[in-house]
Scaffold this motif. Structure first.
Motif, PDB file in Angstrom:
ATOM      1  N   ARG A  42       0.725  -1.404  -0.079  1.00 14.01           N
ATOM      2  CA  ARG A  42      -0.047   0.051  -0.106  1.00 14.01           C
ATOM      3  C   ARG A  42       0.673   1.150  -0.162  1.00 14.01           C
ATOM      4  N   ASP A  43       1.616   1.366   0.881  1.00  9.60           N
ATOM      5  CA  ASP A  43       2.875   2.686   0.537  1.00  9.60           C
ATOM      6  C   ASP A  43       3.410   2.964  -0.518  1.00  9.60           C
ATOM      7  N   VAL A  44       3.754   1.808  -1.098  1.00 10.63           N
ATOM      8  CA  VAL A  44       4.484   2.087  -2.536  1.00 10.63           C
ATOM      9  C   VAL A  44       3.509   2.490  -3.443  1.00 10.63           C
ATOM     10  N   ARG A  45       2.181   1.782  -3.429  1.00  5.92           N
ATOM     11  CA  ARG A  45       1.100   2.454  -4.381  1.00  5.92           C
ATOM     12  C   ARG A  45       0.744   3.733  -4.038  1.00  5.92           C
ATOM     13  N   MET A  46       0.603   4.259  -2.838  1.00  4.95           N
ATOM     14  CA  MET A  46       0.516   5.489  -2.599  1.00  4.95           C
ATOM     15  C   MET A  46       1.570   6.577  -3.206  1.00  4.95           C
ATOM     16  N   ARG A  47       2.749   6.174  -3.053  1.00  4.96           N
ATOM     17  CA  ARG A  47       3.777   6.942  -3.502  1.00  4.96           C
ATOM     18  C   ARG A  47       3.686   7.086  -4.998  1.00  4.96           C
ATOM     19  N   VAL A  48       3.464   5.986  -5.708  1.00  4.09           N
ATOM     20  CA  VAL A  48       3.450   5.947  -6.973  1.00  4.09           C
ATOM     21  C   VAL A  48       2.307   6.767  -7.539  1.00  4.09           C
ATOM     22  N   LEU A  49       1.195   6.480  -6.870  1.00  3.60           N
ATOM     23  CA  LEU A  49      -0.027   7.541  -7.397  1.00  3.60           C
ATOM     24  C   LEU A  49       0.182   8.855  -7.264  1.00  3.60           C
ATOM     25  N   GLU A  50       0.748   8.992  -5.935  1.00  6.14           N
ATOM     26  CA  GLU A  50       0.883  10.499  -5.765  1.00  6.14           C
ATOM     27  C   GLU A  50       1.800  11.276  -6.638  1.00  6.14           C
ATOM     28  N   GLY A  51       3.010  10.650  -7.137  1.00  7.23           N
ATOM     29  CA  GLY A  51       3.803  10.961  -7.991  1.00  7.23           C
ATOM     30  C   GLY A  51       3.286  11.247  -9.316  1.00  7.23           C
ATOM     31  N   ARG A  52       2.628  10.158  -9.689  1.00  8.19           N
ATOM     32  CA  ARG A  52       1.684  10.493 -11.213  1.00  8.19           C
ATOM     33  C   ARG A  52       0.930  11.601 -11.064  1.00  8.19           C
ATOM     34  N   ARG A  53       0.309  11.613  -9.972  1.00  4.49           N
ATOM     35  CA  ARG A  53      -0.814  12.956  -9.970  1.00  4.49           C
ATOM     36  C   ARG A  53       0.079  14.277 -10.144  1.00  4.49           C
ATOM     37  N   SER A  54       1.020  14.136  -9.223  1.00  4.27           N
ATOM     38  CA  SER A  54       2.004  15.526  -9.239  1.00  4.27           C
ATOM     39  C   SER A  54       2.519  15.742 -10.727  1.00  4.27           C
ATOM     40  N   ARG A  55       2.972  14.603 -11.366  1.00 13.24           N
ATOM     41  CA  ARG A  55       3.378  14.718 -12.771  1.00 13.24           C
ATOM     42  C   ARG A  55       2.448  15.282 -13.794  1.00 13.24           C
ATOM     43  N   LEU A  56       1.125  14.799 -13.714  1.00 12.36           N
ATOM     44  CA  LEU A  56       0.070  15.250 -14.375  1.00 12.36           C
ATOM     45  C   LEU A  56      -0.212  16.600 -14.042  1.00 12.36           C
ATOM     46  N   GLU A  57      -0.068  16.948 -12.888  1.00  7.87           N
ATOM     47  CA  GLU A  57      -0.808  18.338 -12.681  1.00  7.87           C
ATOM     48  C   GLU A  57       0.299  19.577 -13.198  1.00  7.87           C
ATOM     49  N   GLU A  58       1.751  18.980 -13.085  1.00  7.37           N
ATOM     50  CA  GLU A  58       2.689  19.899 -13.873  1.00  7.37           C
ATOM     51  C   GLU A  58       2.517  19.876 -15.284  1.00  7.37           C
ATOM     52  N   ARG A  59       2.077  18.973 -15.888  1.00 11.62           N
ATOM     53  CA  ARG A  59       1.703  18.785 -17.429  1.00 11.62           C
ATOM     54  C   ARG A  59       0.574  19.697 -17.734  1.00 11.62           C
ATOM     55  N   ARG A  96      -6.110   5.868   1.096  1.00 14.45           N
ATOM     56  CA  ARG A  96      -5.862   6.498   2.372  1.00 14.45           C
ATOM     57  C   ARG A  96      -6.750   6.029   3.396  1.00 14.45           C
ATOM     58  N   ALA A  97      -8.002   5.953   2.869  1.00 12.16           N
ATOM     59  CA  ALA A  97      -9.291   5.495   3.783  1.00 12.16           C
ATOM     60  C   ALA A  97      -9.035   3.923   3.916  1.00 12.16           C
ATOM     61  N   GLY A  98      -8.403   3.151   3.256  1.00 12.50           N
ATOM     62  CA  GLY A  98      -8.178   1.713   3.039  1.00 12.50           C
ATOM     63  C   GLY A  98      -9.332   0.927   2.936  1.00 12.50           C
ATOM     64  N   ARG A  99     -10.124   1.749   1.882  1.00 14.59           N
ATOM     65  CA  ARG A  99     -11.319   1.087   1.278  1.00 14.59           C
ATOM     66  C   ARG A  99     -11.154   0.449   0.046  1.00 14.59           C
ATOM     67  N   ASP A 100     -11.962  -0.798  -0.272  1.00 10.71           N
ATOM     68  CA  ASP A 100     -11.735  -1.620  -1.390  1.00 10.71           C
ATOM     69  C   ASP A 100     -12.311  -0.575  -2.534  1.00 10.71           C
ATOM     70  N   LEU A 101     -11.610  -0.850  -4.022  1.00  5.48           N
ATOM     71  CA  LEU A 101     -12.431  -0.082  -4.921  1.00  5.48           C
ATOM     72  C   LEU A 101     -12.950  -1.226  -5.750  1.00  5.48           C
ATOM     73  N   LYS A 102     -13.910  -1.517  -5.612  1.00 11.10           N
ATOM     74  CA  LYS A 102     -14.961  -2.454  -6.539  1.00 11.10           C
ATOM     75  C   LYS A 102     -14.293  -3.298  -7.300  1.00 11.10           C
TER      76      LYS A 102
END
Length: 228
Positions: free
Chosen positions: A122-139, A184-190
């Motif tokens: 989970r912690d790695v998923r979060m870092r990748v997702l947040e990094g991807r979001r930051s990259r796209l926001e810059e773009r 972050r909420a620890g929820r399942d994504l359908k």
């Protein structure tokens, strides 16, 4: 190793972690399950496999006669080699899964990483997702600045194309926000970025139509109708 070949090696190791396969089956899985690899050919795949074997991450085994008979008409020769992940290969793949450097945020690499999020902590998923979001926001910010500067010089069709590109990036940012909130909420994504996965579900908003999760290896092996 080039960035593109590194992505392919990562995906091959990830698929073989589920079950051994021969070249034709691997290519089919790369094309259908990981849409980012639709343009890859045998001419690209087999050198990759040989490199992984030479590195000690895969071993070659003889395939069954029934597998050879099915593969022969499609490959032009008898497919006798089945590729299996070694203990060292599994360890190497898990090391790759833990990496969260800038490459993990790029379009193709992120798509491949996301396909194996079910095997990622989970912690790695979060870092990748947040990094991807930051990259796209810059773009997105650069696209907005560029559009503001050139708007008056663009014809209607070029302007519409640029708007379409911005909307695509905005949609992915919204999708990433939803994923990050659920993580972050620890929820399942359908269907599974966290929790018990449904191997048949897919993420419609994910790049390349990638599977949402492969967390339970025993449920993600090739189907009965997969060519072998």
């Amino acid at each position: 190793m080039s960035r593109r070949s590194g992505i392919l090696e990562f995906a091959v190791l990830g698929l073989l972690r589920e079950s051994p396969m021969h070249g034709y089956e691997l290519r089919k899985r790369l094309n259908t399950s990981l849409g980012v690899f639709r343009a890859f050919s045998y001419g690209t795949l087999y050198p990759c496999l040989k490199t992984l074997v030479a590195s000690g991450w895969l071993i070659e085994e003889s395939g069954g006669a029934s597998e050879d008979a099915l593969a022969a008409p499609l490959t032009g020769r008898r497919a006798k080699i089945v590729y299996r992940l070694t203990a060292e290969g599994k360890e190497h793949f898990e090391e790759l899964l833990s990496q969260t450097g800038p490459d993990a945020y790029e379009d193709e690499h992120f798509a491949a990483r996301f396909a194996f999020f079910g095997q990622t902590s989970r912690d790695v998923r979060m870092r990748v997702l947040e990094g991807r979001r930051s990259r796209l926001e810059e773009r997105l910010e650069k696209m907005r600045i560029s559009l503001a500067r050139t708007r008056e010089r663009l014809d209607d069709y070029t302007l519409e194309l640029q708007r379409h590109g911005m909307e695509s990036v905005e949609r992915e940012v919204r999708w990433l926000n939803e994923l990050i909130e659920s993580e972050r909420a620890g929820r399942d994504l359908k269907g599974a970025v966290s929790g018990e996965p449904d191997s048949q579900d897919t993420t419609s908003g994910a790049p390349g139509g990638l599977p949402r999760s492969r967390e339970d290896d025993s449920r993600t092996g090739p189907s009965d109708d997969t060519a072998t």
